[in-house]
Design an enzyme around this catalytic site. Structure first.
Site, PDB file in Angstrom:
ATOM      1  N   CYS A  95       0.819  -1.221   0.000  1.00  0.00           N
ATOM      2  CA  CYS A  95       0.000   0.000   0.000  1.00  0.00           C
ATOM      3  C   CYS A  95       0.854   1.274   0.000  1.00  0.00           C
ATOM      4  O   CYS A  95       1.522   1.543  -0.991  1.00  0.00           O
ATOM      5  CB  CYS A  95      -0.980  -0.065   1.178  1.00  0.00           C
ATOM      6  SG  CYS A  95      -2.333   1.101   1.036  1.00  0.00           S
ATOM      7  N   ARG A 129     -12.030   7.264  -1.901  1.00  0.00           N
ATOM      8  CA  ARG A 129     -11.169   6.289  -1.231  1.00  0.00           C
ATOM      9  C   ARG A 129     -11.596   4.885  -1.643  1.00  0.00           C
ATOM     10  O   ARG A 129     -12.795   4.601  -1.722  1.00  0.00           O
ATOM     11  CB  ARG A 129     -11.308   6.488   0.286  1.00  0.00           C
ATOM     12  CG  ARG A 129     -10.509   5.548   1.135  1.00  0.00           C
ATOM     13  CD  ARG A 129     -10.475   6.019   2.571  1.00  0.00           C
ATOM     14  NE  ARG A 129      -9.442   7.027   2.736  1.00  0.00           N
ATOM     15  CZ  ARG A 129      -8.152   6.766   3.002  1.00  0.00           C
ATOM     16  NH1 ARG A 129      -7.743   5.529   3.143  1.00  0.00           N
ATOM     17  NH2 ARG A 129      -7.285   7.730   3.125  1.00  0.00           N
ATOM     18  N   HIS A 195      -3.825  -5.660   1.930  1.00  0.00           N
ATOM     19  CA  HIS A 195      -3.571  -5.945   3.340  1.00  0.00           C
ATOM     20  C   HIS A 195      -4.202  -7.295   3.656  1.00  0.00           C
ATOM     21  O   HIS A 195      -4.905  -7.863   2.827  1.00  0.00           O
ATOM     22  CB  HIS A 195      -4.219  -4.872   4.222  1.00  0.00           C
ATOM     23  CG  HIS A 195      -3.701  -3.488   4.021  1.00  0.00           C
ATOM     24  ND1 HIS A 195      -2.499  -3.059   4.524  1.00  0.00           N
ATOM     25  CD2 HIS A 195      -4.239  -2.420   3.389  1.00  0.00           C
ATOM     26  CE1 HIS A 195      -2.322  -1.774   4.215  1.00  0.00           C
ATOM     27  NE2 HIS A 195      -3.360  -1.361   3.511  1.00  0.00           N
TER      28      HIS A 195
HETATM   29  N1  GLN Z   1      -1.986   7.028   2.744  1.00  0.00           N
HETATM   30  C1  GLN Z   1      -2.063   6.199   1.587  1.00  0.00           C
HETATM   31  C2  GLN Z   1      -3.354   6.341   0.802  1.00  0.00           C
HETATM   32  O1  GLN Z   1      -4.414   6.612   1.353  1.00  0.00           O
HETATM   33  C3  GLN Z   1      -1.830   4.738   1.949  1.00  0.00           C
HETATM   34  C4  GLN Z   1      -2.849   4.162   2.884  1.00  0.00           C
HETATM   35  C5  GLN Z   1      -2.458   2.767   3.369  1.00  0.00           C
HETATM   36  O2  GLN Z   1      -1.298   2.403   3.376  1.00  0.00           O
HETATM   37  N2  GLN Z   1      -3.445   1.998   3.833  1.00  0.00           N
HETATM   38  O3  GLN Z   1      -3.326   6.172  -0.408  1.00  0.00           O
END
Ligand code: GLN
Length: 237
Positions: A95, A129, A195
């Site tokens: 990520c 998101r 994840h």
């Molecule tokens: N901050 C980054 C995003 O939102 C990665 C988030 C994460 O590693 N879960 O893209």
């Protein structure tokens, strides 16, 4: 690495990168090695440590924007992992770590941060998101099982000409820029938005990293019905 020595698994910056239990990826690798009779240890590299170039495999987890920025600065200042990757040591980036290892990323506040430059990707925040389960069909010839995990990121990652996708998305968002790709493969670096932790859900990917770390073509199979069951549940969910 020789068969007598201890396999050293680098868990890189768990003090700032490791949302959603990504540190579990190191535990999975250590356990899969020990079950096959290898000595293995996890070496945690924190913001207080320079990054060594001598480890057998490097694992980085996800992070939110401010933590991600600290990690970027540290990895640029201490380029041990970059040297290790050049000699072929496998690196798994989860990520935010994809974003950190890329050419640059833009934070959700719109600021552009220079990345580590190990992989030819750039990342910019998307309108929405991406949250939820992801399934992909792997593009690496060494992998045949679907990859499973969950994602939670706002950044969308564009692959440059030197980078390839890790998988084709069959469920979820993935890299999030409309090319149907999830993750990135370049040289010895594998990046994924998954994840889970990813290696608990995807033993074939775990063993690919181990084969590369050990420099072997095959590993003794492990019969772990609980892992098979976890995969069945997650792929059905
Ligand atoms: N901050 C980054 C995003 O939102 C990665 C988030 C994460 O590693 N879960 O893209």
């Amino acid at each position: 690495m020789t068969s007598q020595s201890t396999v050293r698994i680098g868990l890189v910056l768990p003090d700032v990168m490791g949302t959603y239990g990504d540190g579990g990826n190191a535990v999975v690798l250590r356990q899969r090695l020990r079950m096959r009779g290898y000595d293995a240890e996890i070496v945690e590299i924190t913001l207080s440590d320079p990054v060594p170039d001598s480890l057998d495999v490097y694992l980085l987890g996800g992070a939110e924007d401010s933590a991600q920025r600290l990690a970027t600065r540290h990895l640029r200042q201490y380029p041990g992992m970059q040297r290790a990757a050049e000699r072929g040591a496998p690196v798994l980036a989860i990520c935010a770590a994809i974003q950190v290892l890329g050419n640059w990323y833009e934070t959700s506040g719109g600021e552009r941060v220079e990345g580590v430059g190990m992989i030819d990707v750039t990342t910019s925040p998307q309108a929405e998101r991406a949250i939820g389960e992801v399934t992909t069909t792997p593009l690496l010839p060494e992998l045949s099982d679907p990859l499973t995990g969950f994602e939670n990121h706002r950044g969308g990652t564009t692959l440059g000409p030197d980078a390839a996708g890790l998988g084709t998305v069959t469920r979820g968002v993935g890299n999030g820029v409309g090319d149907g790709r999830e993750g990135v493969v370049q040289g010895s670096v594998i990046g994924t938005y998954l994840h889970g932790p990813a290696l608990a859900r995807n033993p074939e990917l775990a063993d690919l990293l181990l084969k590369r770390a050990l420099g072997v073509d095959t590993l003794a199979p492990l019969d772990l019905p609980e892992v098979d069951q976890l995969r069945r549940e997650r792929l059905r969910a």
